[in-house]
Enzyme design. Structure first.
Site, mmCIF file in Angstrom:
data_model
loop_
_atom_site.group_PDB
_atom_site.id
_atom_site.type_symbol
_atom_site.label_atom_id
_atom_site.label_comp_id
_atom_site.label_asym_id
_atom_site.label_seq_id
_atom_site.Cartn_x
_atom_site.Cartn_y
_atom_site.Cartn_z
ATOM 1 N N HIS A 123 9.775 5.086 4.479
ATOM 2 C CA HIS A 123 10.142 3.701 4.785
ATOM 3 C C HIS A 123 11.631 3.509 4.540
ATOM 4 C CE1 HIS A 123 9.530 3.592 0.455
ATOM 5 N NE2 HIS A 123 10.000 2.362 0.373
ATOM 6 N N HIS A 155 13.591 1.647 2.564
ATOM 7 C CA HIS A 155 14.256 1.178 1.345
ATOM 8 C C HIS A 155 15.273 2.246 0.949
ATOM 9 C CE1 HIS A 155 10.813 -1.767 0.127
ATOM 10 N NE2 HIS A 155 11.716 -2.339 0.901
ATOM 11 N N ASP A 193 16.339 3.780 -1.667
ATOM 12 C CA ASP A 193 16.064 4.958 -2.498
ATOM 13 C C ASP A 193 15.336 6.048 -1.714
ATOM 14 O OD1 ASP A 193 14.008 2.989 -2.510
ATOM 15 O OD2 ASP A 193 12.995 3.970 -4.185
ATOM 16 N N HIS A 194 14.927 5.752 -0.474
ATOM 17 C CA HIS A 194 14.185 6.736 0.323
ATOM 18 C C HIS A 194 14.960 7.290 1.513
ATOM 19 C CE1 HIS A 194 10.308 6.157 -1.783
ATOM 20 N NE2 HIS A 194 10.938 5.064 -2.130
ATOM 21 N N HIS A 231 3.345 -1.926 1.732
ATOM 22 C CA HIS A 231 4.576 -2.004 0.927
ATOM 23 C C HIS A 231 5.500 -3.141 1.364
ATOM 24 C CE1 HIS A 231 7.439 -0.551 -1.902
ATOM 25 N NE2 HIS A 231 8.293 -0.069 -1.018
HETATM 26 ZN ZN LIG Z 1 10.994 3.482 -3.535
HETATM 27 ZN ZN LIG Z 2 10.087 0.992 -1.316
#
Ligand SMILES: [Zn+2]
Ligand SMILES: [Zn+2]
Length: 264
Positions: free
Chosen positions: A20, A22, A24-25, A100
């Site tokens: 996804h 976000h 941090d990904h 999410h």
């Molecule tokens: Zn995350």
């Molecule tokens: Zn996330």
């Protein structure tokens, strides 16, 4: 940088799966693509991600006047979709819809059924390469006149186990995914929070230790790996203990560590 630190061979990567969008990904992705290009990569790279990633990458490349040496084949994943995205000789990869708050996917890796193993202790020395291949594929051997020479089971052992791994991050507690992850050898499930933060976890579309362990239990998986811990936790042992209280074969996911799924 982390791939280099852990001596992963970046040139061997053919597929990148982004769960996804976000930060941090996927914020590290453009740097990785740039490094691959600087290292002289020419081989096509398959990128699976929610559709918006295509715009992000295109804009980053345009604004930095970067032209990659290799083609990217972009595969947009439509929200809520479950299906096979990769199939090789060895395995399949399928998506698992996550809950999410933004389009988000887990990924299910399943090895295909393996060939039977030749039992070397009883194998006659007269067998040809073609005979051995036929035996591995489960066939019996026949004489030229059509009569039976060897029954398959007399010369072979059953195939090694086909292993499975489900990666589930990031997500709220969601029992709808149980049919997809039922009985897998290893389930990775996020545990951003401990159980006393259940309300906060729900509001932020994340899970607690107890929830991940409950899901592992209900889905009858062999082992659970927990991770994606909130930075508020300086010690991880309490998270492990909470999960193990519900599902004992649980381990902490620690960056850089390798986790082996036994083949037998
Ligand atoms: Zn995350
Ligand atoms: Zn996330």
């Amino acid at each position: 940088m982390q791939l280099q630190r852990y001596k992963a061979k970046v040139s061997k990567i053919r597929y990148i799966l982004i769960s996804h969008l976000h930060g941090d990904h996927f914020f590290g992705l453009i740097g990785l693509l740039n490094t691959m290009s600087l290292n002289g990569r020419e081989q096509e790279l398959h990128l699976f991600a929610p559709p918006d990633l295509s715009d992000v990458i295109t804009t980053q490349l345009r604004c930095s006047r970067t032209v990659l040496n290799f083609p990217i084949r972009f595969h947009p994943l439509e929200s809520g979709w479950h299906g096979v995205i990769i199939e090789t000789n060895l395995l399949t990869v399928a998506t698992i819809p996550m809950e999410h708050g933004v389009p988000c996917f887990g990924f299910l890796f399943r090895e295909k059924e393996k060939l039977r193993r030749i039992n070397k202790e009883v194998m006659p020395s007269t067998l040809t390469v073609a005979d051995i291949l036929a035996l591995k594929e489960g066939k019996d051997l026949y004489y030229p006149d059509g009569s039976l020479q060897y029954k398959n089971e007399s010369l072979t052992l059953p195939p090694r186990k086909s292993r499975s791994y489900a990666y589930c991050s990031d997500t709220r507690y969601n029992e709808n995914i149980i049919p997809y992850i039922q009985g897998v050898d290893l389930l990775y499930h996020e545990t951003t929070f401990m159980k006393d933060q259940e309300e906060r976890a729900w509001a932020r579309y994340h899970s607690t230790t107890t929830q991940a362990a409950t899901l592992a239990q209900k889905a009858g998986v062999q082992k659970l790996l927990i991770g994606h811990y909130s930075s508020r936790y300086k010690e991880l042992e309490p998270l492990l203990q909470e999960a193990q209280a519900v599902f004992s074969p649980t381990q902490l996911a620690i960056e850089g560590q390798t986790y082996i799924i036994e083949e037998l």
